[in-house]
Enzyme design. Sequence first.
Site, PDB file in Angstrom:
ATOM      1  N   CYS A   2       6.700  -6.547  11.502  1.00 25.04           N
ATOM      2  CA  CYS A   2       6.782  -7.879  12.093  1.00 25.04           C
ATOM      3  C   CYS A   2       7.174  -8.924  11.055  1.00 25.04           C
ATOM      4  O   CYS A   2       6.587  -8.987   9.979  1.00 25.04           O
ATOM      5  CB  CYS A   2       5.486  -8.293  12.765  1.00 25.04           C
ATOM      6  N   ARG A  27      11.272  -4.220   7.069  1.00 25.75           N
ATOM      7  CA  ARG A  27       9.856  -4.070   7.381  1.00 25.75           C
ATOM      8  C   ARG A  27       9.637  -3.214   8.628  1.00 25.75           C
ATOM      9  O   ARG A  27       8.526  -2.749   8.880  1.00 25.75           O
ATOM     10  CB  ARG A  27       9.218  -5.445   7.586  1.00 25.75           C
ATOM     11  N   TRP A  74       7.108  -5.371  15.820  1.00 24.80           N
ATOM     12  CA  TRP A  74       6.787  -3.944  15.820  1.00 24.80           C
ATOM     13  C   TRP A  74       5.668  -3.770  16.836  1.00 24.80           C
ATOM     14  O   TRP A  74       4.580  -4.306  16.671  1.00 24.80           O
ATOM     15  CB  TRP A  74       6.363  -3.505  14.425  1.00 24.80           C
ATOM     16  N   ASN A 104       2.203 -12.404  13.892  1.00 25.70           N
ATOM     17  CA  ASN A 104       1.997 -11.109  13.256  1.00 25.70           C
ATOM     18  C   ASN A 104       0.510 -10.826  13.248  1.00 25.70           C
ATOM     19  O   ASN A 104      -0.295 -11.737  13.003  1.00 25.70           O
ATOM     20  CB  ASN A 104       2.485 -11.104  11.807  1.00 25.70           C
ATOM     21  N   GLY A 105       0.121  -9.572  13.464  1.00 24.57           N
ATOM     22  CA  GLY A 105      -1.296  -9.239  13.416  1.00 24.57           C
ATOM     23  C   GLY A 105      -1.801  -8.746  14.753  1.00 24.57           C
ATOM     24  O   GLY A 105      -1.038  -8.471  15.683  1.00 24.57           O
ATOM     25  N   GLU A 487       3.409  14.654  -0.367  1.00 25.57           N
ATOM     26  CA  GLU A 487       4.411  13.591  -0.303  1.00 25.57           C
ATOM     27  C   GLU A 487       5.743  14.131   0.209  1.00 25.57           C
ATOM     28  O   GLU A 487       6.432  13.467   1.005  1.00 25.57           O
ATOM     29  CB  GLU A 487       4.575  12.953  -1.682  1.00 25.57           C
ATOM     30  N   LYS A 491       7.640  12.817   3.621  1.00 29.34           N
ATOM     31  CA  LYS A 491       9.010  12.318   3.641  1.00 29.34           C
ATOM     32  C   LYS A 491       9.834  13.028   4.725  1.00 29.34           C
ATOM     33  O   LYS A 491      10.588  12.396   5.446  1.00 29.34           O
ATOM     34  CB  LYS A 491       9.681  12.519   2.276  1.00 29.34           C
ATOM     35  N   GLU A 494       8.691  11.886   8.198  1.00 30.55           N
ATOM     36  CA  GLU A 494       8.967  10.463   8.435  1.00 30.55           C
ATOM     37  C   GLU A 494      10.387  10.220   8.920  1.00 30.55           C
ATOM     38  O   GLU A 494      10.606   9.432   9.848  1.00 30.55           O
ATOM     39  CB  GLU A 494       8.768   9.664   7.134  1.00 30.55           C
ATOM     40  N   HIS A 510      -6.426  31.188   4.049  1.00 24.28           N
ATOM     41  CA  HIS A 510      -7.553  30.652   4.805  1.00 24.28           C
ATOM     42  C   HIS A 510      -7.125  29.997   6.120  1.00 24.28           C
ATOM     43  O   HIS A 510      -7.857  29.175   6.675  1.00 24.28           O
ATOM     44  CB  HIS A 510      -8.324  29.649   3.946  1.00 24.28           C
ATOM     45  N   LYS A 609       7.733  -0.815   7.505  1.00 24.80           N
ATOM     46  CA  LYS A 609       7.696  -0.767   6.050  1.00 24.80           C
ATOM     47  C   LYS A 609       6.395  -1.327   5.499  1.00 24.80           C
ATOM     48  O   LYS A 609       5.748  -0.721   4.667  1.00 24.80           O
ATOM     49  CB  LYS A 609       8.888  -1.546   5.477  1.00 24.80           C
TER      50      LYS A 609
END
Length: 614
Positions: A2, A27, A74, A104-105, A487, A491, A494, A510, A609
Amino acid sequence: MCGIVGAVSQRNIVPILVQGLKRLEYRGYDSCGVAVHQDGLLRRTRSTSRVAELDAQVANEAVQSGTGIAHTRWATHGAPAVHNAHPHFSTGPNGSARIALVHNGIIENHDELRAELQAKGFVFESQTDTEVIAHLVNHLYDGDLFDAVQRATQRLKGAYAIAVFCRDEPQRVVGAREGSPLVLGVGQGETFLASDAMALAGVTDQIVYLDEGDIVDLQLGKHWIVGRQSDGTHRAVQREVRTVHAHSGAAELGPYRHYMQKEIFEQPRAIADTLDGVSNVAPELFGDQAFKAFKDAEQVLILACGTSYYSGSVAKYWLESIARIPTSVEIASEYRYRDSVPNPKTLVVTISQSGETADTIAALKHARALGMAHTLTICNVGTSAMVRECAHAFVTRAGVEIGVASTKAFTTQLVALFLMTLALAQTRGRLTEDEEAGHLKALRHLPSAVQAVLALEPQVIAWAEEFARKENALFLGRGLHYPVALEGALKLKEISYIHAEAYPAGELKHGPLALVTSAMPVVTVAPNDALLEKLKSNMQEVRARGGELFVFADSDTQISSGPGVHVIRMPEHYGALSPILHVVPLQLLAYHTACARGTDVDKPRNLAKSVTVE
């Protein structure tokens, strides 16, 4: 996540609003809109396409004004649809829109306020919590917008940054913030609001960072700020005007296909810039008073989310093996909602690319409330809320990161965390002069070492063509390379939307081994370290079940390509700093797999973002 832009000027500010939104596209968003005060009325244009489409719409509709607000949304409450897009309007007594608002929020008591306002006759056109604020301000409006906003914020529970203007008060915008960032821009005879100083690049470099609870009144060539006091009342305050060079040039794509690719290849420079001026290891790298915090520390608590959490997970291995200090790493969004055992002699370390991550800031405040006052942040934005909230800071110099999937921010975080490890080791008497010199030499060589890894891109592209046809993947690592595997899996999922999971290689038997078939590629991070032989045994477990291995191996590991085993050789083993090298080909693999699948690499679906809400 946002973006807000607002302005009061004598010139047409619509191009500034739209350009500001373009600079905030990194963002993440799924709708956008602009509203202005034009010909005595409120006008707005909204879109569920990109900002470029909004730009064409406002031009086609001849939208222009000296007062207005704009937003990229968003979705949280309500689907990504035009009727849920910001700005939101609230209608006055004469039937025309009187209040325009962006937000925003998240407003936690929106259901309660919605029911109250509906009972008063307000009609809701969206499913958003934001429309509640617009109607509430309208309900409280009695000729003074600033007063109405101030009274409205007293009713709100949750996080917000808002920008509001009123049909009846031309050339005036009011902003307020609580738990979500908002900055004021001061120009020549004009004033601006934005959620990020970058939105105002090229417009003004005179920036005021608003504090929690601030409410700001923007008018032509002047502004007025009231700050919330400890007793809950508001009083006039002066906030420092800073010169902030948020140049937009860093956001130019150049010869690269995507920002993510550009940022992967910027890592040698970003690491070199982060290390610029580091001639020795000392707590003072983290602030003038950091020595006492480091000396007093009996343990380290790392708080972070997402990729930053994985960098903290690598740092745990360093801190306990090199500095010999007990370390725990907590997911910030979980930490403050559980009972923990605080120790006042804990060094609390937050990690954030943006410095505005809501969950991490909340976790930091929770840790402080428990009596842990020694706080330090690793952050890429020196003017961010995180830097202002922490007693000590190390600002990485990765530069602007546009791609949603973090790359250069991650590797520079690791560099900063390694420096912190060495500084703590030195303070605790765990680092000799020879060891310090050896580590500094290795750090200085890192940019060249990463450059050599980037040269492996053609080999990685060949693998990516195989991965693009898959829907699942496993990533394996051991020791301090297990977080690197995590990581790498993050990636891939995502940006390519391939389901990927990472495990410590020793955990295969396991449970995860049940998933291994010839259709499940298994990516293995294989440095030449003390766990190599154990890792080779785990790889044999995969081959015995028909699994296909894709191995990033150090040159001296004696792992060779063969049936079901594909090997890319890393240029050199890099000891404790090996995770920084091994993550780079994983970034390239995710990137080129996403390209082969045709996904939106820089703006993957459903992601933002900068996550400025819980």
